[in-house]
Design an enzyme around this catalytic site. Structure first.
Site, short mmCIF file in Angstrom:
data_model
loop_
_atom_site.label_atom_id
_atom_site.label_comp_id
_atom_site.label_asym_id
_atom_site.label_seq_id
_atom_site.Cartn_x
_atom_site.Cartn_y
_atom_site.Cartn_z
N LYS A 48 33.77 -27.14 75.97
CA LYS A 48 34.82 -28.13 76.22
C LYS A 48 36.13 -27.84 75.47
O LYS A 48 37.20 -28.28 75.90
CB LYS A 48 34.32 -29.52 75.84
CG LYS A 48 33.24 -30.08 76.76
CD LYS A 48 33.81 -30.55 78.07
CE LYS A 48 32.81 -31.36 78.87
NZ LYS A 48 33.38 -31.86 80.14
N SER A 73 31.18 -38.61 76.42
CA SER A 73 29.94 -38.92 75.70
C SER A 73 29.81 -38.10 74.43
O SER A 73 28.93 -38.36 73.62
CB SER A 73 28.73 -38.65 76.60
OG SER A 73 28.60 -37.26 76.87
N GLU A 199 21.59 -29.35 87.77
CA GLU A 199 21.67 -30.75 87.35
C GLU A 199 20.30 -31.24 86.90
O GLU A 199 19.27 -30.73 87.36
CB GLU A 199 22.14 -31.64 88.52
CG GLU A 199 23.56 -31.41 88.96
CD GLU A 199 23.96 -32.43 90.02
OE1 GLU A 199 24.90 -33.20 89.76
OE2 GLU A 199 23.35 -32.43 91.12
N GLY A 203 20.11 -36.99 87.44
CA GLY A 203 21.57 -37.00 87.62
C GLY A 203 22.00 -36.03 88.70
O GLY A 203 22.79 -35.12 88.46
N ASP A 205 23.97 -36.23 91.28
CA ASP A 205 25.10 -36.72 92.06
C ASP A 205 25.82 -35.60 92.81
O ASP A 205 26.25 -35.80 93.96
CB ASP A 205 26.09 -37.47 91.16
CG ASP A 205 26.53 -36.64 89.97
OD1 ASP A 205 25.68 -36.33 89.12
OD2 ASP A 205 27.73 -36.30 89.87
N SER A 299 25.93 -24.05 77.74
CA SER A 299 27.21 -24.77 77.65
C SER A 299 27.47 -25.42 76.30
O SER A 299 28.62 -25.72 75.98
CB SER A 299 27.31 -25.81 78.76
OG SER A 299 26.26 -26.75 78.68
#
Length: 313
Positions: A48, A73, A199, A203, A205, A299
């Site tokens: 990030k 989060s 995923e 979750g 989506d 990640s």
């Protein structure tokens, strides 16, 4: 691709060029040549920082003086907080009340002001926008921003520069920024590369959205992969991922735990649940047919000792 290269120039000397790890044991288990891009060694312990610094570094001196606001989060929260500190700005971060304590402590440690909310009843986007308007802050979303996406794409750019062409790239998918950036860079560098998103089962989506042809919303997921506990993909990221993804596969929380355990015991690295999901998909045999040379993005590694022991104990 030009945006990712421009982001790489901005990040040079600021972000870490993270290592690419190889393991004969992993190759034998997977049945392929595996290259792990270890973003758990990035600043703030996750990819990030790439997108956050790229986005903040493009703000005007006047806007940096007023400050920024973000919602997250944990990993984007830390990344924005550190990037703001590096650039002489100040960050306000909207975080769920149940964020891992290690991520909350780190965000505060970088000097950010933390505003808490209930992720199951509150609207973090609305709260972030309200704070931006009331205080004159620049809103830095975790994935719905072209400069964020371009910054995240530098991870795949570095990986392929080091390894050469890959047949497939496995990438965790939450809001979709890492995948959108990685897919944009990877497919430009290696036409025909298979882009595979991963995923958690709870979750899914993005998988559902791809099937529907438009972003869909699911209940807020209950999964150990808190960085992927997203109810709907971003519209900007989904537009990219719908075009460039080949497939999305799902992993269970138990498979993520097994991947974290394998990474710790055999690779000697610490991963958080979201950070291990792409490795989990490989170890669980979710990737079929299996390509000869595979890149996997680890990640992040932001997990406290107590939480790590709780998950694997």
């Amino acid at each position: 691709m030009a945006a990712a290269r421009a982001a790489a120039r901005r990040l040079a000397g600021v972000a870490h060029r993270t290592p690419v790890l190889r393991s004969r044991t992993l190759d034998a288990l997977a049945g392929a040549e595996v290259h792990l891009k270890c973003e758990n060694f990035q600043r703030v312990g996750a990819f990030k920082f790439r997108g956050a610094y790229n986005a903040l570094s493009r703000l005007s001196p006047e806007q940096l003086a007023r400050g920024v606001v973000a919602y997250s989060s944990g990993n984007h929260a830390q990344a924005v907080a550190l990037a703001a500190r590096e650039l002489g700005s100040h960050a306000v971060i909207v975080m769920p009340e149940d964020s891992p304590q290690s991520k909350t402590d780190a965000t505060a440690g970088y000097g950010a002001e933390i505003v808490r909310y209930d992720r199951y009843t509150g609207d973090r986007v609305a709260l972030g926008r309200q704070l931006a308007e009331e205080r004159g802050l620049a809103l830095i979303p975790p994935y719905e921003h072209p400069h964020i996406i371009a910054g995240q794409g530098t991870a795949a750019l570095e990986l392929i520069e080091e390894t050469g062409p890959l047949d497939a790239l496995l990438t965790p998918v939450g809001g979709g920024g890492l995948m959108a950036g990685s897919a944009t860079a990877a497919t430009a560098l290696v036409p025909g590369i298979r882009m595979i998103g991963v995923e958690p089962e709870a979750g899914d989506d993005t998988l559902r959205s791809l099937a529907a042809g438009h972003p869909v919303t699911i209940p807020v997921p209950h999964t150990i992969a808190d960085g992927q506990a997203i109810a709907t993909p971003g519209e900007l990221t989904f537009a990219v991922n719908r075009r460039l993804l080949d497939s999305v596969v799902l992993v269970s929380d138990d498979e993520i735990r097994a991947a974290m355990k394998f990474a710790f015991e055999r690779l000697k690295i610490v991963t958080e649940p979201s950070g291990a999901s792409a490795l989990a998909a490989l170890l669980a045999g979710r990737v079929t047919p299996l390509p000869p040379r595979i890149g996997v993005i680890i990640s992040g590694g932001n997990v406290g000792l107590e939480r790590f022991l709780e998950l694997l104990g």
